[in-house]
Design a protein around this motif. Sequence first.
Motif, mmCIF file in Angstrom:
data_model
loop_
_atom_site.group_PDB
_atom_site.id
_atom_site.type_symbol
_atom_site.label_atom_id
_atom_site.label_comp_id
_atom_site.label_asym_id
_atom_site.label_seq_id
_atom_site.Cartn_x
_atom_site.Cartn_y
_atom_site.Cartn_z
ATOM 1 N N SER A 1 0.666 -1.338 -0.022
ATOM 2 C CA SER A 1 0.118 -0.064 -0.085
ATOM 3 C C SER A 1 0.927 1.226 -0.005
ATOM 4 O O SER A 1 0.330 2.405 0.069
ATOM 5 C CB SER A 1 -1.042 -0.061 1.190
ATOM 6 N N GLY A 2 2.281 1.045 -0.027
ATOM 7 C CA GLY A 2 3.004 2.476 -0.124
ATOM 8 C C GLY A 2 3.272 2.957 1.274
ATOM 9 O O GLY A 2 4.176 3.794 1.262
ATOM 10 N N HIS A 3 3.340 2.243 2.314
ATOM 11 C CA HIS A 3 3.690 2.584 3.809
ATOM 12 C C HIS A 3 5.102 2.026 4.006
ATOM 13 O O HIS A 3 5.527 1.061 3.300
ATOM 14 C CB HIS A 3 2.773 2.203 4.848
ATOM 15 N N GLU A 4 5.687 2.733 4.887
ATOM 16 C CA GLU A 4 7.089 2.366 5.446
ATOM 17 C C GLU A 4 6.630 1.233 6.526
ATOM 18 O O GLU A 4 5.995 1.631 7.392
ATOM 19 C CB GLU A 4 7.811 3.355 5.824
ATOM 20 N N VAL A 5 7.592 0.315 6.525
ATOM 21 C CA VAL A 5 7.972 -0.758 7.534
ATOM 22 C C VAL A 5 9.117 -0.399 8.117
ATOM 23 O O VAL A 5 10.272 -0.402 7.566
ATOM 24 C CB VAL A 5 7.518 -2.184 7.060
ATOM 25 N N ARG B 1 14.369 -2.552 2.598
ATOM 26 C CA ARG B 1 15.257 -2.124 3.442
ATOM 27 C C ARG B 1 14.580 -1.492 4.738
ATOM 28 O O ARG B 1 13.792 -0.546 4.369
ATOM 29 C CB ARG B 1 16.308 -1.128 3.006
ATOM 30 N N VAL B 2 14.766 -1.956 5.809
ATOM 31 C CA VAL B 2 14.054 -1.670 7.218
ATOM 32 C C VAL B 2 15.376 -0.274 7.756
ATOM 33 O O VAL B 2 16.327 -0.931 7.863
ATOM 34 C CB VAL B 2 13.819 -2.628 8.126
ATOM 35 N N GLU B 3 15.006 0.823 7.626
ATOM 36 C CA GLU B 3 15.797 1.713 8.203
ATOM 37 C C GLU B 3 15.720 2.508 9.645
ATOM 38 O O GLU B 3 16.497 3.093 10.183
ATOM 39 C CB GLU B 3 16.005 3.141 7.474
ATOM 40 N N GLY B 4 14.375 2.326 10.057
ATOM 41 C CA GLY B 4 14.049 2.907 11.420
ATOM 42 C C GLY B 4 13.622 1.950 12.247
ATOM 43 O O GLY B 4 13.280 0.874 12.327
ATOM 44 N N PHE B 5 13.883 2.558 13.743
ATOM 45 C CA PHE B 5 13.592 1.863 15.011
ATOM 46 C C PHE B 5 12.944 2.638 16.149
ATOM 47 O O PHE B 5 13.106 3.782 16.041
ATOM 48 C CB PHE B 5 14.874 1.101 15.500
ATOM 49 N N ARG C 1 19.118 3.658 10.402
ATOM 50 C CA ARG C 1 19.300 5.023 9.766
ATOM 51 C C ARG C 1 18.877 5.977 10.702
ATOM 52 O O ARG C 1 19.272 7.037 10.913
ATOM 53 C CB ARG C 1 19.015 5.251 8.401
ATOM 54 N N TYR C 2 17.747 5.744 11.387
ATOM 55 C CA TYR C 2 17.098 6.708 12.366
ATOM 56 C C TYR C 2 16.426 5.851 13.620
ATOM 57 O O TYR C 2 16.064 4.783 13.538
ATOM 58 C CB TYR C 2 15.868 7.497 11.697
ATOM 59 N N GLY D 1 3.413 12.023 4.894
ATOM 60 C CA GLY D 1 4.486 11.183 4.264
ATOM 61 C C GLY D 1 5.115 10.224 5.386
ATOM 62 O O GLY D 1 4.711 10.241 6.444
ATOM 63 N N THR D 2 6.008 9.481 4.782
ATOM 64 C CA THR D 2 6.491 8.453 5.569
ATOM 65 C C THR D 2 8.029 9.076 6.290
ATOM 66 O O THR D 2 8.319 10.080 5.823
ATOM 67 C CB THR D 2 6.865 6.944 4.943
ATOM 68 N N PHE D 3 8.224 8.291 7.288
ATOM 69 C CA PHE D 3 9.710 8.781 7.964
ATOM 70 C C PHE D 3 10.852 8.944 6.860
ATOM 71 O O PHE D 3 11.554 9.745 6.597
ATOM 72 C CB PHE D 3 9.743 7.993 9.068
ATOM 73 N N ARG D 4 10.678 7.876 5.898
ATOM 74 C CA ARG D 4 11.705 7.737 4.992
ATOM 75 C C ARG D 4 11.668 8.911 4.156
ATOM 76 O O ARG D 4 12.604 9.729 3.794
ATOM 77 C CB ARG D 4 11.603 6.389 4.321
ATOM 78 N N GLU D 5 10.445 9.394 3.605
ATOM 79 C CA GLU D 5 10.200 10.349 2.965
ATOM 80 C C GLU D 5 10.739 11.888 3.472
ATOM 81 O O GLU D 5 11.119 12.704 2.842
ATOM 82 C CB GLU D 5 8.776 10.616 2.311
ATOM 83 N N PHE D 6 10.356 11.884 4.506
ATOM 84 C CA PHE D 6 10.591 13.098 5.501
ATOM 85 C C PHE D 6 11.914 13.190 5.620
ATOM 86 O O PHE D 6 12.863 14.498 5.441
ATOM 87 C CB PHE D 6 10.011 13.107 7.019
ATOM 88 N N ILE D 7 13.000 12.100 5.809
ATOM 89 C CA ILE D 7 14.322 12.339 5.938
ATOM 90 C C ILE D 7 14.865 12.967 4.664
ATOM 91 O O ILE D 7 15.991 13.457 4.806
ATOM 92 C CB ILE D 7 14.929 10.751 6.211
ATOM 93 N N GLU D 8 14.524 12.558 3.350
ATOM 94 C CA GLU D 8 14.906 12.861 2.308
ATOM 95 C C GLU D 8 14.714 14.455 2.144
ATOM 96 O O GLU D 8 15.510 14.968 1.296
ATOM 97 C CB GLU D 8 14.265 12.431 1.100
ATOM 98 N N THR D 9 14.029 15.176 2.879
ATOM 99 C CA THR D 9 13.853 16.686 2.648
ATOM 100 C C THR D 9 14.739 17.402 3.713
ATOM 101 O O THR D 9 14.739 18.515 3.605
ATOM 102 C CB THR D 9 12.417 17.053 2.998
ATOM 103 N N LEU D 10 15.506 16.503 4.600
ATOM 104 C CA LEU D 10 16.188 17.487 5.523
ATOM 105 C C LEU D 10 17.549 17.619 5.117
ATOM 106 O O LEU D 10 18.113 16.913 4.049
ATOM 107 C CB LEU D 10 16.547 16.482 6.765
ATOM 108 N N PRO D 11 18.295 18.564 5.440
ATOM 109 C CA PRO D 11 19.426 19.172 4.667
ATOM 110 C C PRO D 11 20.472 18.036 5.156
ATOM 111 O O PRO D 11 20.438 17.162 6.289
ATOM 112 C CB PRO D 11 20.114 20.474 5.666
#
Length: 259
Positions: free
Chosen positions: A70-74, A103-107, A126-127, A246-256
Motif C-alpha cells: 500500500s506504499g507505507h513504510e515498515v 530495507r528497514v531503516e528505522g527503529f 538510519r534513524y 508522508g513516511t519517515f523515510r520520505e521526510f528524511i529525504e527533505t532534511l539538509p
Amino acid sequence: MILLSFDIEEFDLPFEYGLSLSWEEQIRISSEGCRKILSCLSRHKVKATFFCTARFAENTPELIREIRESGHEVASHGYEHSAFEEADLKRSKDILEKLTGQRVEGFRMPRMADVPDAALFEAGYRYNSSLNPTYLPGRYNHWHEPRTWFRQNGLLQLPASTTPNIRFPLFWLSFHHLPGALYRRLALRTYKHDGYLLTYFHPWEFMPIQQIKGLPYTVTHNAGNNAEVRLDKLIGFFRKRNVPFGTFREFIETLPPTS
C-alpha cells in the motif's frame, strides 16, 4: 509534512494490569485494528510508517505485505514487545526485510524506552524514533532532550511531537482524552512552529477494548469506533489545509545533508 506512525505489536497491554489474554486474541485484536487504520489511510490517500515487532509480523505475513504494497513504510519495533536484548535489533530488522523485500531503516523501542545508539548504528539503522521529549509519570522524564529532530551518534533522532514551550505531548493518550477540536488545534500549531508533526498510535486503540474487564479508563477512553472517527477527522483537517503526509523515510529525504 505530517508523520503518522503506528506501533503494531502483539496486544500485550493487559499484562501490565495483571490480566491475561490468549496469544490468538493478542494477534487478532492488533490485526483487526491495523486493517481499520489501513482503510482510513487508503480513504484519504495518505502514507504512514508502521513500527512492527518481528514476532507480530511473523504471525501476520499477509498483513505486513499489505502494508508494504500500500506504499507505507515498515520499520522495526523490536522482536517482541515485552522483552528486549540487543541482538533483537539486528534480528528484527532481518526478519522484517525478508517479509517486506525492502530495507528497514528505522527503529522505535517499545514504550519509548531507552536504546543504545551504538547498538542501533551497528545493526544498520538510519534513524531512531524512541524519544518522547516530555514528562510522563512512571515512564520517563525527557524535559531536557531536544524537542525536534536532531543528529546524534551517527543516527537521525526523530522525537515524538510535543507543543512548543510547555512540551505537551501529542501522542495517543492526548489524542484520546483531549476534545478532538483542541487536539487538532494543538497539532496544527505545532506543525506550523516546527514545520512537521510526528505522532504515534497503536492498532488496539481502534478496537472495542472497553470490553476487556480490568483495563483502566486511561487506555480505553474513546477506543474503538470513536478512535476511527477521530483519526478520520484529524487526517481530513490537515488534508483540507493542503498539508502533505508522508513516511519517515520520505521526510528524511527533505532534511539538509550532514556536513
